[in-house]
Design a protein around this motif. Structure first.
Motif, PDB file in Angstrom:
ATOM      1  N   GLU A 141       5.532  15.794  -4.756  1.00  0.00           N
ATOM      2  CA  GLU A 141       5.116  15.252  -3.677  1.00  0.00           C
ATOM      3  C   GLU A 141       6.132  14.448  -3.006  1.00  0.00           C
ATOM      4  N   ARG A 142       6.577  13.767  -3.731  1.00  0.00           N
ATOM      5  CA  ARG A 142       7.480  12.808  -3.811  1.00  0.00           C
ATOM      6  C   ARG A 142       8.832  12.511  -3.321  1.00  0.00           C
ATOM      7  N   GLU A 143       9.066  14.569  -4.368  1.00  0.00           N
ATOM      8  CA  GLU A 143      10.325  15.186  -3.207  1.00  0.00           C
ATOM      9  C   GLU A 143      10.290  15.335  -1.777  1.00  0.00           C
ATOM     10  N   GLU A 173       0.879  -0.932  -0.164  1.00  0.00           N
ATOM     11  CA  GLU A 173       0.043  -0.258   0.016  1.00  0.00           C
ATOM     12  C   GLU A 173       0.792   1.221  -0.264  1.00  0.00           C
ATOM     13  N   TYR A 174       1.990   1.447   0.825  1.00  0.00           N
ATOM     14  CA  TYR A 174       3.160   3.082   1.099  1.00  0.00           C
ATOM     15  C   TYR A 174       3.543   2.756  -0.508  1.00  0.00           C
ATOM     16  N   LEU A 175       4.306   1.484  -1.353  1.00  0.00           N
ATOM     17  CA  LEU A 175       4.649   1.829  -2.548  1.00  0.00           C
ATOM     18  C   LEU A 175       3.754   2.173  -3.566  1.00  0.00           C
ATOM     19  N   LYS A 176       2.446   2.154  -3.693  1.00  0.00           N
ATOM     20  CA  LYS A 176       1.809   2.499  -4.463  1.00  0.00           C
ATOM     21  C   LYS A 176       1.040   3.714  -4.085  1.00  0.00           C
ATOM     22  N   GLU A 177       1.353   4.173  -3.109  1.00  0.00           N
ATOM     23  CA  GLU A 177       0.589   5.715  -2.366  1.00  0.00           C
ATOM     24  C   GLU A 177       1.867   5.903  -2.786  1.00  0.00           C
ATOM     25  N   LEU A 178       3.462   5.426  -3.074  1.00  0.00           N
ATOM     26  CA  LEU A 178       3.924   6.764  -3.548  1.00  0.00           C
ATOM     27  C   LEU A 178       4.496   6.680  -5.376  1.00  0.00           C
ATOM     28  N   ASP A 179       4.079   5.216  -5.886  1.00  0.00           N
ATOM     29  CA  ASP A 179       3.566   5.886  -6.912  1.00  0.00           C
ATOM     30  C   ASP A 179       3.217   6.730  -7.171  1.00  0.00           C
ATOM     31  N   ALA A 180       2.297   6.819  -6.727  1.00  0.00           N
ATOM     32  CA  ALA A 180       0.613   7.933  -6.995  1.00  0.00           C
ATOM     33  C   ALA A 180       1.116   9.093  -7.128  1.00  0.00           C
ATOM     34  N   TRP A 208       8.933   8.793  12.596  1.00  0.00           N
ATOM     35  CA  TRP A 208       9.578   8.452  11.610  1.00  0.00           C
ATOM     36  C   TRP A 208       8.343   8.971  10.647  1.00  0.00           C
ATOM     37  N   PRO A 209       9.088   9.549   9.157  1.00  0.00           N
ATOM     38  CA  PRO A 209       7.744   9.958   8.092  1.00  0.00           C
ATOM     39  C   PRO A 209       7.417   9.299   7.102  1.00  0.00           C
ATOM     40  N   ALA A 210       8.030   8.199   7.165  1.00  0.00           N
ATOM     41  CA  ALA A 210       7.853   7.658   5.356  1.00  0.00           C
ATOM     42  C   ALA A 210       6.787   5.943   6.009  1.00  0.00           C
ATOM     43  N   CYS A 211       7.682   5.233   5.635  1.00  0.00           N
ATOM     44  CA  CYS A 211       6.702   3.765   5.530  1.00  0.00           C
ATOM     45  C   CYS A 211       6.351   3.326   6.364  1.00  0.00           C
ATOM     46  N   PRO A 212       4.971   2.636   6.976  1.00  0.00           N
ATOM     47  CA  PRO A 212       4.194   2.001   7.757  1.00  0.00           C
ATOM     48  C   PRO A 212       4.625   1.486   8.725  1.00  0.00           C
TER      49      PRO A 212
END
Length: 115
Positions: free
Chosen positions: A24-26, A12-19, A101-105
């Motif tokens: 936004e990714r930066e 799910e997190y990878l899908k959020e990053l891809d979207a 931590w601001p990234a992966c869940p």
């Protein structure tokens, strides 16, 4: 006490990053860099980001026989994507740090064994 923080990505997190848009990714990456800067006095080894789980090789040592297989150590939808080592007073301090931590869940916290 030293701990290793293992950052675990989910599908799910990878899908959020891809979207995300490139901007936004930066911004997401900037939040991660800021987290490392905010905690630099406790981070003893910044670790690294790992390549994808499909690049993993696992060696199982069972009864003196080594069996080598491609892929991560377990089959699953969550994979370790990076790690860092910290030196904090105790697990409570590690938990306070990880909660920001601001990234992966998922973050696994594991004490480093004394040798």
């Amino acid at each position: 006490m030293k701990y290793v923080l293992m950052f675990i990505e989910t599908e799910e997190y990878l899908k959020e990053l891809d979207a995300m848009t490139p901007g936004e990714r930066e911004q997401a990456y900037q939040r991660v860099y800021q987290w490392f800067d905010d905690h630099r006095d406790k981070i003893t080894d910044r670790g690294n980001r790992l390549q994808g789980a499909e690049t993993a090789t696992t060696v199982r040592l069972d009864g003196g026989v080594a069996m080598t297989t491609d892929g991560p150590f377990i089959e699953g939808k969550e994979v370790v994507s990076g790690f860092t080592e910290i030196d904090v007073a105790d697990l409570d301090e590690a938990l306070r740090m990880v909660k920001t931590w601001p990234a992966c869940p998922v973050v696994e916290i594991r004490p480093v064994a004394e040798m």
